[in-house]
Design a protein around this motif. Structure first.
Motif, PDB file in Angstrom:
ATOM      1  N   THR A  18     -10.592  79.516  36.671  1.00  0.00           N
ATOM      2  CA  THR A  18     -11.557  79.681  35.534  1.00  0.00           C
ATOM      3  C   THR A  18     -12.687  79.096  36.017  1.00  0.00           C
ATOM      4  N   ILE A  19     -12.686  78.760  37.238  1.00  0.00           N
ATOM      5  CA  ILE A  19     -13.984  77.990  37.918  1.00  0.00           C
ATOM      6  C   ILE A  19     -14.660  79.184  38.474  1.00  0.00           C
ATOM      7  N   ASP A  20     -15.935  79.485  38.102  1.00  0.00           N
ATOM      8  CA  ASP A  20     -16.313  80.861  39.051  1.00  0.00           C
ATOM      9  C   ASP A  20     -17.295  80.214  40.050  1.00  0.00           C
ATOM     10  N   GLU A  21     -18.036  81.449  40.803  1.00  0.00           N
ATOM     11  CA  GLU A  21     -18.614  80.871  42.072  1.00  0.00           C
ATOM     12  C   GLU A  21     -19.842  80.098  41.805  1.00  0.00           C
ATOM     13  N   ALA A  22     -20.519  80.291  40.599  1.00  0.00           N
ATOM     14  CA  ALA A  22     -21.788  79.401  40.551  1.00  0.00           C
ATOM     15  C   ALA A  22     -21.280  77.866  40.469  1.00  0.00           C
ATOM     16  N   ALA A  23     -19.936  77.659  39.797  1.00  0.00           N
ATOM     17  CA  ALA A  23     -19.505  76.290  39.665  1.00  0.00           C
ATOM     18  C   ALA A  23     -19.012  75.747  41.096  1.00  0.00           C
ATOM     19  N   VAL A  24     -18.566  76.521  41.855  1.00  0.00           N
ATOM     20  CA  VAL A  24     -18.069  76.092  43.064  1.00  0.00           C
ATOM     21  C   VAL A  24     -19.165  75.640  43.985  1.00  0.00           C
ATOM     22  N   GLU A  25     -20.255  76.712  43.984  1.00  0.00           N
ATOM     23  CA  GLU A  25     -21.478  76.554  44.887  1.00  0.00           C
ATOM     24  C   GLU A  25     -22.152  75.041  44.291  1.00  0.00           C
ATOM     25  N   ALA A  26     -22.269  74.864  43.094  1.00  0.00           N
ATOM     26  CA  ALA A  26     -22.910  73.877  42.391  1.00  0.00           C
ATOM     27  C   ALA A  26     -22.221  72.604  43.015  1.00  0.00           C
ATOM     28  N   ILE A  27     -20.662  72.428  43.045  1.00  0.00           N
ATOM     29  CA  ILE A  27     -20.079  71.528  43.551  1.00  0.00           C
ATOM     30  C   ILE A  27     -20.187  71.326  45.093  1.00  0.00           C
ATOM     31  N   HIS A  28     -20.440  72.222  45.914  1.00  0.00           N
ATOM     32  CA  HIS A  28     -20.690  72.148  47.156  1.00  0.00           C
ATOM     33  C   HIS A  28     -21.950  71.527  47.440  1.00  0.00           C
ATOM     34  N   GLU A  29     -23.113  71.885  46.459  1.00  0.00           N
ATOM     35  CA  GLU A  29     -24.506  71.749  46.850  1.00  0.00           C
ATOM     36  C   GLU A  29     -24.467  70.019  46.556  1.00  0.00           C
ATOM     37  N   LEU A  30     -23.725  69.560  45.401  1.00  0.00           N
ATOM     38  CA  LEU A  30     -23.677  68.261  44.924  1.00  0.00           C
ATOM     39  C   LEU A  30     -23.134  67.147  46.212  1.00  0.00           C
ATOM     40  N   ASN A  31     -22.073  67.821  46.771  1.00  0.00           N
ATOM     41  CA  ASN A  31     -21.199  67.145  47.939  1.00  0.00           C
ATOM     42  C   ASN A  31     -22.318  66.860  48.949  1.00  0.00           C
ATOM     43  N   ARG A  32     -23.038  68.087  49.468  1.00  0.00           N
ATOM     44  CA  ARG A  32     -24.022  67.866  50.513  1.00  0.00           C
ATOM     45  C   ARG A  32     -25.151  66.848  50.003  1.00  0.00           C
ATOM     46  N   GLU A  33     -25.562  66.939  48.856  1.00  0.00           N
ATOM     47  CA  GLU A  33     -26.583  65.872  48.559  1.00  0.00           C
ATOM     48  C   GLU A  33     -25.932  64.630  48.495  1.00  0.00           C
ATOM     49  N   ALA A  90     -24.839  57.746  37.938  1.00  0.00           N
ATOM     50  CA  ALA A  90     -25.640  58.666  38.128  1.00  0.00           C
ATOM     51  C   ALA A  90     -25.172  59.992  38.911  1.00  0.00           C
ATOM     52  N   TRP A  91     -24.442  59.549  40.009  1.00  0.00           N
ATOM     53  CA  TRP A  91     -23.868  60.749  40.748  1.00  0.00           C
ATOM     54  C   TRP A  91     -22.760  61.008  39.855  1.00  0.00           C
ATOM     55  N   ALA A  92     -21.884  60.291  39.309  1.00  0.00           N
ATOM     56  CA  ALA A  92     -20.841  60.920  38.395  1.00  0.00           C
ATOM     57  C   ALA A  92     -21.324  61.955  37.287  1.00  0.00           C
ATOM     58  N   ARG A  93     -22.277  61.649  36.783  1.00  0.00           N
ATOM     59  CA  ARG A  93     -22.990  62.367  35.687  1.00  0.00           C
ATOM     60  C   ARG A  93     -23.367  63.885  36.388  1.00  0.00           C
ATOM     61  N   LYS A  94     -24.049  63.887  37.812  1.00  0.00           N
ATOM     62  CA  LYS A  94     -24.111  65.155  38.407  1.00  0.00           C
ATOM     63  C   LYS A  94     -23.011  65.827  38.697  1.00  0.00           C
ATOM     64  N   GLY A  95     -22.135  65.138  39.178  1.00  0.00           N
ATOM     65  CA  GLY A  95     -20.559  65.923  39.367  1.00  0.00           C
ATOM     66  C   GLY A  95     -20.050  66.535  37.959  1.00  0.00           C
ATOM     67  N   ALA A  96     -20.014  65.844  36.962  1.00  0.00           N
ATOM     68  CA  ALA A  96     -19.680  66.173  35.571  1.00  0.00           C
ATOM     69  C   ALA A  96     -20.396  67.429  35.130  1.00  0.00           C
TER      70      ALA A  96
END
Length: 119
Positions: A18-33, A90-96
């Motif tokens: 149920t996790i779509d491409e946009a969510a996967v990319e948002a997670i990857h972007e946060l990990n890079r940040e 702050a990081w956990a909020r971004k992750g959620a």
């Protein structure tokens, strides 16, 4: 600098498809940040749980699922090194937000005391 365990919990019936491409990319972007900010020490998703339970006779029994019955299970974790609780929150909020699913996130400070060298 303190380190924190950030655990993400998924409901028992969570379907990763149920996790779509946009969510996967948002997670990857946060990990890079987080990597660029130098706060990530370790991060991963988790698969199905297996538990060893000690029986009264001393034998170990292997079971599927977590040790305790729960409606939610740890789906991923990160270990972050942050200046303080406010920064890790702050990081956990971004992750959620990046995950885009309603799920609890738990933050715990890690207390590590190395064993003294044996004489």
């Amino acid at each position: 600098m303190p380190q924190y365990l950030v655990s993400t919990y998924f409901p028992d019936n969570f379907d990763p498809s149920t996790i779509d491409e946009a969510a996967v990319e948002a997670i990857h972007e946060l990990n890079r940040e987080m990597d660029a900010a130098g706060v990530t020490k370790f991060a991963c998703g988790l698969g199905a749980a297996h538990a060893l339970r000690t029986q009264p006779n001393g034998e170990l029994m292997l079971t599927d699922g977590p040790y305790l019955e729960a409606k939610e299970h740890i789906g991923g974790l990160s270990i972050m090194e942050c200046a303080n609780l406010d920064e890790v929150l702050a990081w956990a909020r971004k992750g959620a937000k990046a995950c885009g699913v309603s799920m609890p996130v738990e933050i715990r400070e890690i207390f590590f005391v190395p064993a003294p060298e044996k004489n």
